[in-house]
Design a protein around this motif. Structure first.
Motif, short mmCIF file in Angstrom:
data_model
loop_
_atom_site.label_atom_id
_atom_site.label_comp_id
_atom_site.label_asym_id
_atom_site.label_seq_id
_atom_site.Cartn_x
_atom_site.Cartn_y
_atom_site.Cartn_z
N ASP A 54 47.00 29.34 41.65
CA ASP A 54 47.70 30.52 41.28
C ASP A 54 46.95 31.28 40.27
N THR A 55 46.05 32.32 40.50
CA THR A 55 45.21 32.99 39.68
C THR A 55 46.40 33.54 38.41
N VAL B 178 32.97 34.74 43.12
CA VAL B 178 33.56 36.31 43.79
C VAL B 178 35.12 36.26 42.94
N LEU B 179 35.40 37.18 42.28
CA LEU B 179 36.80 37.12 41.86
C LEU B 179 37.46 38.32 42.60
N ASN B 180 38.18 37.55 43.82
CA ASN B 180 38.72 38.48 44.78
C ASN B 180 40.33 38.62 44.85
N ALA B 181 40.85 37.56 44.38
CA ALA B 181 42.14 37.11 44.63
C ALA B 181 42.93 38.46 43.96
N GLY B 182 43.90 38.93 44.86
CA GLY B 182 44.70 40.46 44.48
C GLY B 182 45.79 40.58 45.32
N LYS C 103 44.99 39.98 34.55
CA LYS C 103 45.08 38.82 33.58
C LYS C 103 44.72 37.71 34.24
N GLY C 104 44.93 37.52 35.65
CA GLY C 104 44.17 36.29 36.41
C GLY C 104 42.78 36.29 36.61
N LEU C 105 42.40 37.45 36.71
CA LEU C 105 40.96 37.73 37.10
C LEU C 105 40.30 37.66 35.56
N PHE C 106 40.73 38.03 34.62
CA PHE C 106 40.05 38.04 33.40
C PHE C 106 39.82 36.86 33.06
N PHE C 107 40.98 35.74 33.07
CA PHE C 107 40.99 34.38 32.42
C PHE C 107 39.99 33.41 33.43
N LEU D 266 35.28 30.29 33.63
CA LEU D 266 34.30 29.84 34.48
C LEU D 266 32.75 30.09 33.95
N ILE D 267 32.94 31.08 33.01
CA ILE D 267 31.56 31.48 32.09
C ILE D 267 30.75 30.37 31.89
N PRO D 268 31.46 29.31 31.20
CA PRO D 268 30.64 27.74 30.74
C PRO D 268 29.92 27.42 32.05
#
Ligand SMILES: NC(=O)c1ccc[n+]([C@@H]2O[C@H](COP(=O)([O-])OP(=O)(O)OC[C@H]3O[C@@H](n4cnc5c(N)ncnc54)[C@H](OP(=O)(O)O)[C@@H]3O)[C@@H](O)[C@H]2O)c1
Length: 244
Positions: A60-61, A85-89, A113-117, A122-124
């Motif tokens: 759950d994002t 792909v940051l799609n959950a919404g 908030k979910g997309l941002f975190f 995942l950046i690393p």
């Protein structure tokens, strides 16, 4: 466009645009990890794609613990992520005067908030030269009634994308936004046909979009063919934003 052995993560990949995107990447040779909250929906997605290249994760994002689990799962696979792909919404439609705190918080917790975190965690794990595509909406740059809180979440998505495109450029990571218009997915299952028809009539191409058409835009932006595209906002909406 070839994604053989590329590793793709799609949040909210069990239905609609995310599922169509997962199918398209797999057809092009990628390994794909999709997330979603509902395990039955994930299982149905898995059966419909029917490929050993697909992995699913119940996550759950809107929950930081679940985002951490996603990052740990990616790390445990031992491969860097080539496409995120940051799609959950979710979408909820209310007049501003009728929008409750609960509706506002649901929208922001998932869409922003979910997309941002998820992006942060995942950046690393992103490979050099990775592609990130954030799914916004045409409402982020328009002014439709009953879209106040939802549209604000999508404007926030656009802003996050611009900052990420700047911050990650040193690693040759490209960040782009795809902004669909009304698209035929489970999200709009409850929308009455006459309303969909009225919306379609206002689209220059005179129809609403198909999930596969949004998927094609995401895949293109993630491909080598889009190697010099970063920080872009691609409307995939049959031309409806011409009129904004
Ligand atoms: N369809 C449209 O007309 C349209 C237009 C513009 C923009 N968009 C955007 O496109 C994206 C996808 O929309 P869609 O139409 O494909 O929606 P959809 O058919 O409702 O599918 C949404 C997907 O996201 C997952 N999801 C929802 N909340 C989640 C959460 N908290 N954590 C993890 N996964 C979650 C869902 O699975 P679970 O419910 O099992 O979690 C499902 O896999 C969204 O960001 C939406 O805002 C859609």
């Amino acid at each position: 466009m070839n994604f053989t052995n590329k590793n793709v993560v799609i949040t909210g990949g069990s239905a609609g645009i995310g599922l169509a995107t997962a199918k398209t990447f797999i057809e092009k040779g990628a390994n794909v990890l999709i997330t979603g909250r509902n395990t039955d929906t994930l299982q149905t997605a898995s059966v419909s794609i029917n490929s050993p290249k697909l992995k699913t994760l119940s996550s759950d994002t809107s929950k930081l613990t679940d985002i951490t689990l996603l990052a740990e799962t990616v790390a445990a696979n031992g491969n860097k992520v080539d496409v995120l792909v940051l799609n959950a919404g979710i979408a909820k439609q209310y007049l501003i005067e009728d929008t409750t705190e609960e509706v506002f918080d649901d929208l922001y917790n998932i869409n922003v908030k979910g997309l941002f975190f998820t992006l942060q965690k995942l950046i690393p794990h992103l490979s050099e030269g990775a592609s990130i595509v954030l799914i916004s909406s045409g409402v982020s740059v328009s002014g439709y009634a009953q879209m106040g809180a939802y549209a604000a979440t999508k404007s926030a998505v656009d802003a996050i994308a611009r900052t990420a495109a700047t911050e990650l450029a040193d690693r040759k990571i490209r960040v782009n936004v795809v902004a669909p218009g009304l698209t035929d997915t489970p999200m709009n299952q409850q929308t009455p046909a006459d309303i969909k028809n009225a919306i379609a009539a206002a689209v220059p191409l005179k129809r609403i979009g198909q999930a596969e058409e949004i998927a094609n835009a995401v895949v293109f932006l993630s491909s080598n063919e889009a190697s010099y595209i970063s920080g872009s906002y691609l409307a995939v909406d049959g031309g409806v934003t011409i009129r904004r």
